[in-house]
Design a protein around this motif. Structure first.
Motif, PDB file in Angstrom:
ATOM      1  N   LEU A   2       5.166  -2.621  13.201  1.00 52.62           N
ATOM      2  CA  LEU A   2       4.459  -1.339  13.140  1.00 52.62           C
ATOM      3  C   LEU A   2       5.175  -0.243  12.351  1.00 52.62           C
ATOM      4  O   LEU A   2       4.582   0.383  11.482  1.00 52.62           O
ATOM      5  N   ARG A   3       6.448   0.004  12.611  1.00 55.09           N
ATOM      6  CA  ARG A   3       7.117   1.118  11.942  1.00 55.09           C
ATOM      7  C   ARG A   3       7.240   0.918  10.438  1.00 55.09           C
ATOM      8  O   ARG A   3       6.805   1.768   9.660  1.00 55.09           O
ATOM      9  N   PRO A   4       7.801  -0.205   9.968  1.00 51.31           N
ATOM     10  CA  PRO A   4       7.872  -0.363   8.514  1.00 51.31           C
ATOM     11  C   PRO A   4       6.495  -0.529   7.866  1.00 51.31           C
ATOM     12  O   PRO A   4       6.294  -0.102   6.726  1.00 51.31           O
ATOM     13  N   ALA A   5       5.554  -1.119   8.585  1.00 46.64           N
ATOM     14  CA  ALA A   5       4.194  -1.228   8.039  1.00 46.64           C
ATOM     15  C   ALA A   5       3.593   0.165   7.872  1.00 46.64           C
ATOM     16  O   ALA A   5       2.923   0.447   6.878  1.00 46.64           O
ATOM     17  N   GLY A   6       3.855   1.051   8.832  1.00 50.15           N
ATOM     18  CA  GLY A   6       3.372   2.428   8.735  1.00 50.15           C
ATOM     19  C   GLY A   6       3.994   3.153   7.550  1.00 50.15           C
ATOM     20  O   GLY A   6       3.314   3.908   6.840  1.00 50.15           O
ATOM     21  N   GLU A   7       5.288   2.931   7.325  1.00 49.21           N
ATOM     22  CA  GLU A   7       5.965   3.539   6.175  1.00 49.21           C
ATOM     23  C   GLU A   7       5.362   3.044   4.871  1.00 49.21           C
ATOM     24  O   GLU A   7       5.109   3.830   3.952  1.00 49.21           O
ATOM     25  N   LEU A   8       5.133   1.732   4.777  1.00 47.73           N
ATOM     26  CA  LEU A   8       4.560   1.167   3.553  1.00 47.73           C
ATOM     27  C   LEU A   8       3.142   1.691   3.332  1.00 47.73           C
ATOM     28  O   LEU A   8       2.749   1.980   2.205  1.00 47.73           O
ATOM     29  N   THR A   9       2.388   1.849   4.411  1.00 44.05           N
ATOM     30  CA  THR A   9       1.026   2.374   4.310  1.00 44.05           C
ATOM     31  C   THR A   9       1.043   3.801   3.760  1.00 44.05           C
ATOM     32  O   THR A   9       0.212   4.152   2.916  1.00 44.05           O
ATOM     33  N   LYS A  10       1.978   4.624   4.214  1.00 44.80           N
ATOM     34  CA  LYS A  10       2.090   5.999   3.703  1.00 44.80           C
ATOM     35  C   LYS A  10       2.394   5.995   2.209  1.00 44.80           C
ATOM     36  O   LYS A  10       1.809   6.759   1.447  1.00 44.80           O
ATOM     37  N   ILE A  11       3.321   5.144   1.802  1.00 42.79           N
ATOM     38  CA  ILE A  11       3.707   5.063   0.392  1.00 42.79           C
ATOM     39  C   ILE A  11       2.537   4.554  -0.455  1.00 42.79           C
ATOM     40  O   ILE A  11       2.211   5.118  -1.500  1.00 42.79           O
ATOM     41  N   ALA A  12       1.889   3.478   0.000  1.00 43.54           N
ATOM     42  CA  ALA A  12       0.766   2.893  -0.745  1.00 43.54           C
ATOM     43  C   ALA A  12      -0.408   3.867  -0.838  1.00 43.54           C
ATOM     44  O   ALA A  12      -1.116   3.893  -1.852  1.00 43.54           O
ATOM     45  N   GLY A  13      -0.598   4.674   0.203  1.00 38.73           N
ATOM     46  CA  GLY A  13      -1.698   5.634   0.218  1.00 38.73           C
ATOM     47  C   GLY A  13      -1.585   6.694  -0.866  1.00 38.73           C
ATOM     48  O   GLY A  13      -2.583   7.288  -1.270  1.00 38.73           O
ATOM     49  N   LYS A  14      -0.385   6.938  -1.357  1.00 36.94           N
ATOM     50  CA  LYS A  14      -0.171   7.921  -2.408  1.00 36.94           C
ATOM     51  C   LYS A  14      -0.372   7.340  -3.806  1.00 36.94           C
ATOM     52  O   LYS A  14      -0.416   8.075  -4.784  1.00 36.94           O
ATOM     53  N   CYS A  15      -0.503   6.029  -3.888  1.00 38.88           N
ATOM     54  CA  CYS A  15      -0.681   5.352  -5.181  1.00 38.88           C
ATOM     55  C   CYS A  15      -2.143   5.400  -5.614  1.00 38.88           C
ATOM     56  O   CYS A  15      -3.050   5.277  -4.782  1.00 38.88           O
ATOM     57  N   LEU A  16      -2.366   5.559  -6.902  1.00 40.84           N
ATOM     58  CA  LEU A  16      -3.735   5.621  -7.436  1.00 40.84           C
ATOM     59  C   LEU A  16      -4.333   4.243  -7.676  1.00 40.84           C
ATOM     60  O   LEU A  16      -5.550   4.106  -7.737  1.00 40.84           O
ATOM     61  N   SER A  17      -3.501   3.233  -7.809  1.00 40.10           N
ATOM     62  CA  SER A  17      -3.980   1.879  -8.102  1.00 40.10           C
ATOM     63  C   SER A  17      -4.492   1.188  -6.842  1.00 40.10           C
ATOM     64  O   SER A  17      -4.137   1.555  -5.731  1.00 40.10           O
ATOM     65  N   ASP A  18      -5.288   0.150  -7.056  1.00 44.24           N
ATOM     66  CA  ASP A  18      -5.635  -0.771  -5.974  1.00 44.24           C
ATOM     67  C   ASP A  18      -4.424  -1.667  -5.784  1.00 44.24           C
ATOM     68  O   ASP A  18      -3.913  -2.229  -6.755  1.00 44.24           O
ATOM     69  N   ILE A  19      -3.960  -1.793  -4.554  1.00 43.68           N
ATOM     70  CA  ILE A  19      -2.767  -2.581  -4.274  1.00 43.68           C
ATOM     71  C   ILE A  19      -3.132  -3.699  -3.313  1.00 43.68           C
ATOM     72  O   ILE A  19      -3.840  -3.487  -2.337  1.00 43.68           O
ATOM     73  N   THR A  20      -2.621  -4.889  -3.601  1.00 43.53           N
ATOM     74  CA  THR A  20      -2.840  -6.044  -2.742  1.00 43.53           C
ATOM     75  C   THR A  20      -1.509  -6.728  -2.508  1.00 43.53           C
ATOM     76  O   THR A  20      -0.735  -6.920  -3.453  1.00 43.53           O
ATOM     77  N   LEU A  21      -1.240  -7.094  -1.249  1.00 38.41           N
ATOM     78  CA  LEU A  21      -0.090  -7.927  -0.928  1.00 38.41           C
ATOM     79  C   LEU A  21      -0.621  -9.321  -0.648  1.00 38.41           C
ATOM     80  O   LEU A  21      -1.591  -9.477   0.109  1.00 38.41           O
ATOM     81  N   VAL A  22       0.003 -10.315  -1.243  1.00 36.16           N
ATOM     82  CA  VAL A  22      -0.450 -11.693  -1.092  1.00 36.16           C
ATOM     83  C   VAL A  22       0.639 -12.495  -0.385  1.00 36.16           C
ATOM     84  O   VAL A  22       1.775 -12.548  -0.844  1.00 36.16           O
ATOM     85  N   LYS A  23       0.264 -13.099   0.742  1.00 36.44           N
ATOM     86  CA  LYS A  23       1.160 -13.995   1.475  1.00 36.44           C
ATOM     87  C   LYS A  23       0.386 -15.281   1.715  1.00 36.44           C
ATOM     88  O   LYS A  23      -0.533 -15.326   2.522  1.00 36.44           O
ATOM     89  N   GLY A  24       0.758 -16.319   0.977  1.00 38.47           N
ATOM     90  CA  GLY A  24       0.017 -17.579   1.091  1.00 38.47           C
ATOM     91  C   GLY A  24      -1.425 -17.371   0.685  1.00 38.47           C
ATOM     92  O   GLY A  24      -1.720 -16.888  -0.403  1.00 38.47           O
ATOM     93  N   GLU A  25      -2.327 -17.687   1.598  1.00 38.43           N
ATOM     94  CA  GLU A  25      -3.765 -17.521   1.329  1.00 38.43           C
ATOM     95  C   GLU A  25      -4.277 -16.132   1.692  1.00 38.43           C
ATOM     96  O   GLU A  25      -5.410 -15.786   1.380  1.00 38.43           O
ATOM     97  N   LYS A  26      -3.462 -15.347   2.390  1.00 38.35           N
ATOM     98  CA  LYS A  26      -3.895 -14.016   2.826  1.00 38.35           C
ATOM     99  C   LYS A  26      -3.667 -12.985   1.743  1.00 38.35           C
ATOM    100  O   LYS A  26      -2.627 -12.943   1.107  1.00 38.35           O
ATOM    101  N   ARG A  27      -4.671 -12.140   1.552  1.00 39.30           N
ATOM    102  CA  ARG A  27      -4.608 -11.021   0.613  1.00 39.30           C
ATOM    103  C   ARG A  27      -4.969  -9.777   1.408  1.00 39.30           C
ATOM    104  O   ARG A  27      -6.077  -9.702   1.945  1.00 39.30           O
ATOM    105  N   VAL A  28      -4.027  -8.819   1.491  1.00 40.22           N
ATOM    106  CA  VAL A  28      -4.274  -7.640   2.305  1.00 40.22           C
ATOM    107  C   VAL A  28      -4.022  -6.352   1.528  1.00 40.22           C
ATOM    108  O   VAL A  28      -3.227  -6.317   0.591  1.00 40.22           O
ATOM    109  N   ASN A  29      -4.699  -5.306   1.962  1.00 44.44           N
ATOM    110  CA  ASN A  29      -4.555  -3.978   1.386  1.00 44.44           C
ATOM    111  C   ASN A  29      -3.529  -3.220   2.217  1.00 44.44           C
ATOM    112  O   ASN A  29      -3.770  -2.933   3.389  1.00 44.44           O
TER     113      ASN A  29
END
Length: 87
Positions: free
Chosen positions: A16-43
């Motif tokens: 939760l804590r580092p995911a929350g930090e990453l969400t704050k950082i990603a939210g400031k980005c103008l691009s569409d961002i995707t993290l890919v782990k195996g078959e999972k693709r998440v925003n």
């Protein structure tokens, strides 16, 4: 679109804590961002969706950015993950 493979170094993964930090950082980005782990693709702009990927310490993920500031956003997200997101 630009992408880069990276290894997660947080001992407890993206809980939760580092995911929350990453969400704050990603939210400031103008691009569409995707993290890919195996078959999972998440925003990473949604903390619940990010946590659903179950990203653990040592997992290799791919960060993809697509948009007007994709190069800058990729560097920002990769640097944040490499820094351990404050842990």
């Amino acid at each position: 679109m630009v992408s880069q493979k990276i290894k997660v170094i947080n001992k407890s993964g993206l809980h939760l804590r580092p995911a929350g930090e990453l969400t704050k950082i990603a939210g400031k980005c103008l691009s569409d961002i995707t993290l890919v782990k195996g078959e999972k693709r998440v925003n990473p702009k949604s903390v619940l969706i990010l946590m659903s990927a179950g990203i653990m310490c040592g997992d290799e993920i791919i960060v993809e950015c697509d948009g007007p500031t994709e190069e800058e956003d990729l560097k920002t997200i990769v640097a944040a993950i490499e820094s351990g997101l404050g842990e």
